[in-house]
Design a protein around this motif. Structure first.
Motif, short mmCIF file in Angstrom:
data_model
loop_
_atom_site.label_atom_id
_atom_site.label_comp_id
_atom_site.label_asym_id
_atom_site.label_seq_id
_atom_site.Cartn_x
_atom_site.Cartn_y
_atom_site.Cartn_z
N ASP A 48 -6.16 5.56 4.17
CA ASP A 48 -6.00 4.21 3.61
C ASP A 48 -5.17 3.31 4.53
N ILE A 49 -4.14 3.87 5.15
CA ILE A 49 -3.33 3.11 6.10
C ILE A 49 -4.18 2.68 7.30
N HIS A 56 -0.68 14.08 -1.06
CA HIS A 56 -1.90 13.30 -0.82
C HIS A 56 -1.92 12.67 0.57
N ALA A 57 -1.20 13.26 1.50
CA ALA A 57 -1.06 12.67 2.85
C ALA A 57 -2.41 12.47 3.53
N ASP A 58 -3.36 13.39 3.35
CA ASP A 58 -4.67 13.27 4.00
C ASP A 58 -5.38 11.98 3.62
N SER A 59 -5.47 11.71 2.34
CA SER A 59 -6.19 10.50 1.89
C SER A 59 -5.38 9.24 2.13
N LEU A 105 0.84 -1.20 0.00
CA LEU A 105 0.00 0.00 0.00
C LEU A 105 0.88 1.25 0.00
N ASN A 106 1.88 1.27 0.86
CA ASN A 106 2.77 2.44 0.93
C ASN A 106 3.48 2.69 -0.39
N ARG A 107 3.87 1.64 -1.06
CA ARG A 107 4.56 1.79 -2.36
C ARG A 107 3.65 2.35 -3.44
N SER A 108 2.34 2.21 -3.27
CA SER A 108 1.40 2.74 -4.26
C SER A 108 1.16 4.24 -4.07
N PHE A 109 1.61 4.79 -2.95
CA PHE A 109 1.40 6.20 -2.65
C PHE A 109 2.45 7.08 -3.33
N LYS A 110 2.06 8.33 -3.56
CA LYS A 110 3.00 9.34 -4.02
C LYS A 110 3.75 9.94 -2.82
N SER A 111 3.16 9.84 -1.65
CA SER A 111 3.77 10.38 -0.43
C SER A 111 4.80 9.41 0.13
N GLN A 112 5.63 9.93 1.03
CA GLN A 112 6.59 9.11 1.77
C GLN A 112 5.94 8.69 3.08
N VAL A 113 6.13 7.43 3.47
CA VAL A 113 5.55 6.91 4.70
C VAL A 113 6.68 6.42 5.60
N TYR A 114 6.62 6.84 6.86
CA TYR A 114 7.63 6.43 7.85
C TYR A 114 6.93 5.98 9.12
N ILE A 115 7.56 5.07 9.83
CA ILE A 115 7.12 4.71 11.18
C ILE A 115 8.25 5.10 12.13
N ASN A 116 7.87 5.80 13.18
CA ASN A 116 8.83 6.21 14.20
C ASN A 116 8.62 5.35 15.44
N LYS A 117 9.70 4.73 15.89
CA LYS A 117 9.67 3.87 17.06
C LYS A 117 10.93 4.16 17.88
N HIS A 118 10.76 4.51 19.15
CA HIS A 118 11.89 4.77 20.05
C HIS A 118 12.89 5.75 19.43
N ASN A 119 12.37 6.84 18.90
CA ASN A 119 13.19 7.92 18.31
C ASN A 119 13.99 7.48 17.08
N GLN A 120 13.59 6.40 16.45
CA GLN A 120 14.19 5.97 15.18
C GLN A 120 13.12 6.01 14.11
N GLN A 121 13.51 6.39 12.91
CA GLN A 121 12.57 6.47 11.79
C GLN A 121 12.84 5.33 10.82
N PHE A 122 11.77 4.63 10.42
CA PHE A 122 11.86 3.50 9.51
C PHE A 122 11.03 3.77 8.26
N ASN A 123 11.58 3.42 7.10
CA ASN A 123 10.92 3.63 5.82
C ASN A 123 9.76 2.66 5.65
N GLY A 124 8.56 3.19 5.44
CA GLY A 124 7.37 2.38 5.27
C GLY A 124 7.32 1.63 3.95
N ASN A 125 8.25 1.90 3.03
CA ASN A 125 8.31 1.19 1.75
C ASN A 125 9.27 0.02 1.79
#
Length: 90
Positions: free
Chosen positions: A78-79, A71-74, A25-45
């Motif tokens: 979806d996420i 397109h972050a709002d929409s 799903l993240n790869r289908s987006f035009k936006s960048q998706v990240y998950i932040n855990k314990h002050n580290q950022q991980f690429n959602g793709n």
């Protein structure tokens, strides 16, 4: 534009299939998706990054999902729809 939401893990484990669907799903987006855990950022793709973060998640653990792009709002909606059975959102 940037949108954030907090993921709260509700089940004992996020499944491998859910991780794959999340990354696809993240790869289908035009936006960048990240998950932040314990002050580290991980690429959602990245399957490797998402497996490292989500497959090791414990019940009650919290993460921040960050979507950056036009397109972050929409896309954040979806996420939420994809993961709503496994996690709750704030």
């Amino acid at each position: 534009m940037e949108r954030n939401t907090v993921l709260n893990i509700q089940t004992e484990r996020v499944s491998f299939q859910e991780v794959i669907e999340f990354v696809q799903l993240n790869r289908s987006f035009k936006s960048q998706v990240y998950i932040n855990k314990h002050n580290q950022q991980f690429n959602g793709n990245s399957i490797t990054s998402m497996m490292r973060v989500l497959l090791t998640a414990k019940v009650g653990e919290h993460f921040i999902v960050n979507v950056i792009g036009e397109h972050a709002d929409s896309e954040i909606i979806d996420i939420i729809k994809l993961l709503e059975k496994t996690v709750s959102f704030n």
